[in-house]
Design a protein around this motif. Structure first.
Motif, mmCIF file in Angstrom:
data_model
loop_
_atom_site.group_PDB
_atom_site.id
_atom_site.type_symbol
_atom_site.label_atom_id
_atom_site.label_comp_id
_atom_site.label_asym_id
_atom_site.label_seq_id
_atom_site.Cartn_x
_atom_site.Cartn_y
_atom_site.Cartn_z
ATOM 1 N N ALA A 86 0.848 -1.190 0.000
ATOM 2 C CA ALA A 86 0.000 0.000 0.000
ATOM 3 C C ALA A 86 0.883 1.241 0.000
ATOM 4 C CB ALA A 86 -0.912 0.013 1.214
ATOM 5 N N PRO A 87 0.508 2.247 -0.808
ATOM 6 C CA PRO A 87 1.253 3.509 -0.786
ATOM 7 C C PRO A 87 0.887 4.321 0.456
ATOM 8 C CG PRO A 87 -0.560 3.649 -2.340
ATOM 9 C CD PRO A 87 -0.538 2.241 -1.817
ATOM 10 N N ILE A 88 1.855 4.979 1.028
ATOM 11 C CA ILE A 88 1.613 5.746 2.254
ATOM 12 C C ILE A 88 1.067 7.138 1.921
ATOM 13 C CG2 ILE A 88 2.683 6.741 4.322
ATOM 14 C CD1 ILE A 88 4.736 4.413 4.166
ATOM 15 N N SER A 137 -2.233 13.674 9.289
ATOM 16 C CA SER A 137 -0.808 13.647 9.626
ATOM 17 C C SER A 137 -0.127 12.444 8.962
ATOM 18 C CB SER A 137 -0.640 13.572 11.149
ATOM 19 O OG SER A 137 -1.164 12.343 11.624
ATOM 20 N N GLU A 138 1.167 12.457 8.998
ATOM 21 C CA GLU A 138 1.942 11.349 8.424
ATOM 22 C C GLU A 138 1.709 10.052 9.189
ATOM 23 O OE1 GLU A 138 3.800 11.131 5.589
ATOM 24 O OE2 GLU A 138 2.903 13.098 5.219
ATOM 25 N N ILE A 187 -0.631 4.548 9.397
ATOM 26 C CA ILE A 187 -1.545 3.541 9.969
ATOM 27 C C ILE A 187 -2.536 3.060 8.919
ATOM 28 C CG2 ILE A 187 -3.415 3.215 11.643
ATOM 29 C CD1 ILE A 187 -1.801 5.020 13.548
ATOM 30 N N MET A 188 -3.051 3.971 8.117
ATOM 31 C CA MET A 188 -3.986 3.588 7.053
ATOM 32 C C MET A 188 -3.287 2.700 6.014
ATOM 33 S SD MET A 188 -6.776 4.796 8.106
ATOM 34 C CE MET A 188 -7.879 4.647 6.746
#
Length: 161
Positions: free
Chosen positions: A53-55, A62-63, A68-69
């Motif tokens: 997954a791309p961050i 927030s980062e 977490i997502m």
């Protein structure tokens, strides 16, 4: 005399009916005892799946929220890959032609299933913008979970009486 003939006809009819009933009953009904045994596979594979997954593209203020997502998204992607390995993937295709020229083409893939007993082997970021989750699914554990709900069986022995 007529009464004797009627009585004899009734007796003959009753005898035929009783004989017919007994012959049907003895042919169709057999007492038996079936003995079952459980069936166990010879070997159990261990399936592995990796989800990405791309961050930066995750929703969040927030980062750390985006991270977490991305963790959750990569885990779901790994579960999807495990489901593909266990249940297969359903592919649907559609193509439209007009005057032998392709007008539209559609390909759709889906997977559906329940994965129980998977373990997270590793979860880590790769580079600056990707999160990876590795899952493992031991089919021996899946079989043990399956046995708690259903007992697969096969005929071991049949005794007729």
């Amino acid at each position: 005399m007529f009464i004797n003939v009627v009585k004899k006809s009734k007796i003959i009819a009753q005898s035929i009916l009783i004989g017919f009933t007994l012959s049907l009953g003895s042919c169709g009904i057999v007492d038996k005892h079936v003995e079952w045994e459980t069936v166990e596979p010879d070997s159990y594979p261990v399936l592995k799946a990796v989800g990405y997954a791309p961050i930066a593209s995750q929703h969040g203020d927030s980062e750390s929220t985006k991270l977490i997502m991305a963790m959750k998204a990569s885990k779901l992607d790994a579960y999807r890959e495990l489901a593909e390995q266990v249940y297969g993937q359903r592919i649907e295709g559609n193509q439209a032609l007009s005057s032998l020229v392709v007008e539209s083409e559609m390909l759709k893939a889906s997977v559906e299933g329940v994965i129980r007993g998977a373990e997270v082997v590793k979860a880590y970021p790769v580079g600056d913008d990707t999160y990876v989750t590795e899952l493992s699914l031991d089919m021996k554990q899946v079989y043990a979970l399956y046995l708690t709900t259903t007992k697969p069986r096969r005929v071991k022995d049949v005794k007729y009486y």
